[in-house]
Design an enzyme around this catalytic site. Structure first.
Site, PDB file in Angstrom:
ATOM      1  CE  LYS A 173      23.239  39.067  30.886  1.00  0.00           C
ATOM      2  NZ  LYS A 173      24.006  37.894  30.423  1.00  0.00           N
ATOM      3  CB  ILE A 181      29.982  33.842  28.486  1.00  0.00           C
ATOM      4  CG1 ILE A 181      30.603  32.451  28.569  1.00  0.00           C
ATOM      5  CG2 ILE A 181      31.051  34.932  28.404  1.00  0.00           C
ATOM      6  CD1 ILE A 181      31.418  32.069  27.353  1.00  0.00           C
ATOM      7  CE1 TYR A 222      22.932  42.244  35.678  1.00  0.00           C
ATOM      8  CE2 TYR A 222      21.725  42.998  33.746  1.00  0.00           C
ATOM      9  CZ  TYR A 222      22.447  42.022  34.410  1.00  0.00           C
ATOM     10  OH  TYR A 222      22.685  40.823  33.785  1.00  0.00           O
ATOM     11  NE  ARG A 254      23.455  34.138  48.497  1.00  0.00           N
ATOM     12  CZ  ARG A 254      22.917  35.181  49.108  1.00  0.00           C
ATOM     13  NH1 ARG A 254      23.580  36.303  49.198  1.00  0.00           N
ATOM     14  NH2 ARG A 254      21.727  35.104  49.657  1.00  0.00           N
ATOM     15  N   GLY A 304      30.961  28.675  29.912  1.00  0.00           N
ATOM     16  CA  GLY A 304      30.675  29.564  31.035  1.00  0.00           C
ATOM     17  C   GLY A 304      30.655  28.907  32.404  1.00  0.00           C
TER      18      GLY A 304
HETATM   19  O1  0WD Z   1      21.919  36.107  39.136  1.00  0.00           O
HETATM   20  C1  0WD Z   1      22.635  35.589  38.288  1.00  0.00           C
HETATM   21  N1  0WD Z   1      23.751  34.965  38.629  1.00  0.00           N
HETATM   22  C2  0WD Z   1      22.214  35.666  36.850  1.00  0.00           C
HETATM   23  C3  0WD Z   1      23.125  35.397  35.843  1.00  0.00           C
HETATM   24  C4  0WD Z   1      20.815  36.054  36.554  1.00  0.00           C
HETATM   25  C5  0WD Z   1      20.507  36.082  35.148  1.00  0.00           C
HETATM   26  C6  0WD Z   1      21.445  35.834  34.190  1.00  0.00           C
HETATM   27  N2  0WD Z   1      22.739  35.511  34.551  1.00  0.00           N
HETATM   28  C7  0WD Z   1      23.704  35.256  33.472  1.00  0.00           C
HETATM   29  C8  0WD Z   1      24.992  36.014  33.529  1.00  0.00           C
HETATM   30  O2  0WD Z   1      24.848  37.355  33.109  1.00  0.00           O
HETATM   31  C9  0WD Z   1      25.837  35.188  32.577  1.00  0.00           C
HETATM   32  O3  0WD Z   1      25.490  35.513  31.246  1.00  0.00           O
HETATM   33  O4  0WD Z   1      24.087  33.914  33.485  1.00  0.00           O
HETATM   34  C10 0WD Z   1      25.347  33.766  32.862  1.00  0.00           C
HETATM   35  C11 0WD Z   1      26.248  32.953  33.772  1.00  0.00           C
HETATM   36  O5  0WD Z   1      26.523  33.671  34.928  1.00  0.00           O
HETATM   37  P1  0WD Z   1      26.774  33.014  36.381  1.00  0.00           P
HETATM   38  O6  0WD Z   1      26.662  31.553  36.310  1.00  0.00           O
HETATM   39  O7  0WD Z   1      25.954  33.786  37.320  1.00  0.00           O
HETATM   40  O8  0WD Z   1      28.278  33.469  36.694  1.00  0.00           O
HETATM   41  P2  0WD Z   1      29.711  32.773  36.662  1.00  0.00           P
HETATM   42  O9  0WD Z   1      29.703  31.499  37.377  1.00  0.00           O
HETATM   43  O10 0WD Z   1      30.666  33.824  37.123  1.00  0.00           O
HETATM   44  O11 0WD Z   1      29.941  32.485  35.115  1.00  0.00           O
HETATM   45  C12 0WD Z   1      30.162  33.483  34.152  1.00  0.00           C
HETATM   46  C13 0WD Z   1      31.459  33.131  33.446  1.00  0.00           C
HETATM   47  C14 0WD Z   1      32.772  33.710  33.921  1.00  0.00           C
HETATM   48  O12 0WD Z   1      33.076  33.643  35.145  1.00  0.00           O
HETATM   49  P3  0WD Z   1      33.994  34.814  35.853  1.00  0.00           P
HETATM   50  O13 0WD Z   1      33.161  35.069  37.057  1.00  0.00           O
HETATM   51  O14 0WD Z   1      35.281  34.097  36.068  1.00  0.00           O
HETATM   52  O15 0WD Z   1      34.081  36.041  34.988  1.00  0.00           O
HETATM   53  O16 0WD Z   1      31.568  33.672  32.153  1.00  0.00           O
HETATM   54  C15 0WD Z   1      32.847  33.313  31.728  1.00  0.00           C
HETATM   55  C16 0WD Z   1      33.670  33.003  32.919  1.00  0.00           C
HETATM   56  O17 0WD Z   1      33.839  31.636  33.078  1.00  0.00           O
HETATM   57  N3  0WD Z   1      33.542  34.333  31.009  1.00  0.00           N
HETATM   58  C17 0WD Z   1      34.218  34.081  29.889  1.00  0.00           C
HETATM   59  N4  0WD Z   1      34.357  32.934  29.188  1.00  0.00           N
HETATM   60  C18 0WD Z   1      35.124  32.989  28.093  1.00  0.00           C
HETATM   61  N5  0WD Z   1      35.732  34.102  27.677  1.00  0.00           N
HETATM   62  C19 0WD Z   1      34.805  35.283  29.527  1.00  0.00           C
HETATM   63  C20 0WD Z   1      35.607  35.273  28.356  1.00  0.00           C
HETATM   64  N6  0WD Z   1      36.237  36.368  27.920  1.00  0.00           N
HETATM   65  N7  0WD Z   1      34.490  36.235  30.439  1.00  0.00           N
HETATM   66  C21 0WD Z   1      33.717  35.648  31.334  1.00  0.00           C
END
Ligand code: 0WD
Length: 256
Positions: free
Chosen positions: A163, A93, A156, A193, A14
């Site tokens: 979730k 993810i 959300y 962010r 992720g």
């Molecule tokens: O406020 C927040 N940012 C919060 C995030 C608060 C609480 C929880 N979270 C959770 C998210 O729901 C997620 O489960 O934390 C986790 C990570 O999220 P993140 O770090 O905020 O976001 P990001 O850097 O975008 O990482 C999530 C990544 C995807 O990025 P993009 O934005 O390109 O969709 O999940 C991965 C991807 O790298 N991802 C996948 N990896 C493999 N296969 C797939 C997939 N099909 N789809 C998304």
């Protein structure tokens, strides 16, 4: 003093860019001596993930789109070859179509519901299923969740429902895998962010509400989430499984 994770092999899924929560976690785990493997979703993010992962000595970088079973199979085979034994899995993810992350939940489409659940909830099962056989010395699995699983949070929507499924899944997986000394937990982070957060309409107003109302009167620093991940990946948390730990400045306890 020996580092907390010396000799531990941990898979991080992720990382999308330097703001990803998974990247903060990776830095914290590597700082305590873990050997890390990173996955990238597809060629679109490969270059970015490689650039980051290469900053960590000895890191292994492998492809894995979690919607494709064969890619998870190949990942497990590659890790067996490279690491032999796996000690930890960080699942960070989630995905939902942006049109499902605004307006009313009641308008969620069948396809949007299925996609959000497939990537954000089922993927933990699909990956755990193939990784636990590599955890022959016991292990720790963690996933990232959010308060929207237990409260109705504006915009959300379907992600909150996914979730909730993810958190229930944590409990069932913990119950199945405990007999192999494999623990499964969730970390519920306050809003941060990141790329994923950008998809949520009015995310900034959620962020400001937390900064104003949370007991600690501030938002969540990814490094705080990362250090909780370090605790969960280490033997310090050896008695903890099936739970969700809130790292959100205490916002989840607030009523009116
Ligand atoms: O406020 C927040 N940012 C919060 C995030 C608060 C609480 C929880 N979270 C959770 C998210 O729901 C997620 O489960 O934390 C986790 C990570 O999220 P993140 O770090 O905020 O976001 P990001 O850097 O975008 O990482 C999530 C990544 C995807 O990025 P993009 O934005 O390109 O969709 O999940 C991965 C991807 O790298 N991802 C996948 N990896 C493999 N296969 C797939 C997939 N099909 N789809 C998304």
């Amino acid at each position: 003093m020996e580092s907390m994770l010396t000799g531990k092999n941990i898979l991080i899924m992720g990382v999308a860019n330097e703001r990803s929560i998974a990247w903060a976690i990776a830095q914290s785990l590597a700082g305590q001596g873990a050997r890390l493997a990173f996955t990238y979703e597809n060629e679109r993010v490969e270059e970015r993930v490689r650039k980051l992962a290469e900053k960590i000595p000895d890191a292994v970088i492998l492809p894995c789109n979690v919607t494709v079973d064969e890619e998870i199979d190949s990942l497990a085979a590659a890790l067996k070859e490279r690491f032999g034994v796996l000690h930890g899995l960080v699942h960070s993810i989630a995905f939902a179509k942006s049109e499902e992350l605004e307006g009313h939940y009641v308008n969620t489409s069948r396809a949007g519901f299925a996609l959000a659940h497939d990537i954000s909830a089922y993927s933990l099962v699909a990956v755990a299923q193939r990784m636990y056989p590599l955890m022959t010395e016991g292990g720790s699995i963690m996933t990232m969740t959010y308060l929207g699983s237990v409260r109705a949070i504006r915009n959300y929507n379907v992600m909150g429902v996914a979730k909730a499924a993810l958190e229930a899944s944590v409990r069932y997986l913990a119950n199945d895998l405990g007999q192999y000394n494999i623990r499964v937990n969730g970390v519920s982070a306050g809003p941060i962010r990141t790329l994923a957060a950008k998809g949520i309409k009015d995310f900034n107003s959620i962020l400001h509400t937390v900064e104003e109302k949370a007991p600690l009167r501030r938002g969540t620093d990814p490094a705080e989430v990362a250090d909780t991940a370090l605790f969960l990946m280490s033997s310090m948390s050896r008695g903890v499984t099936g739970g969700v730990i809130y790292v959100d400045s205490g916002y989840n306890i607030i009523g009116v």
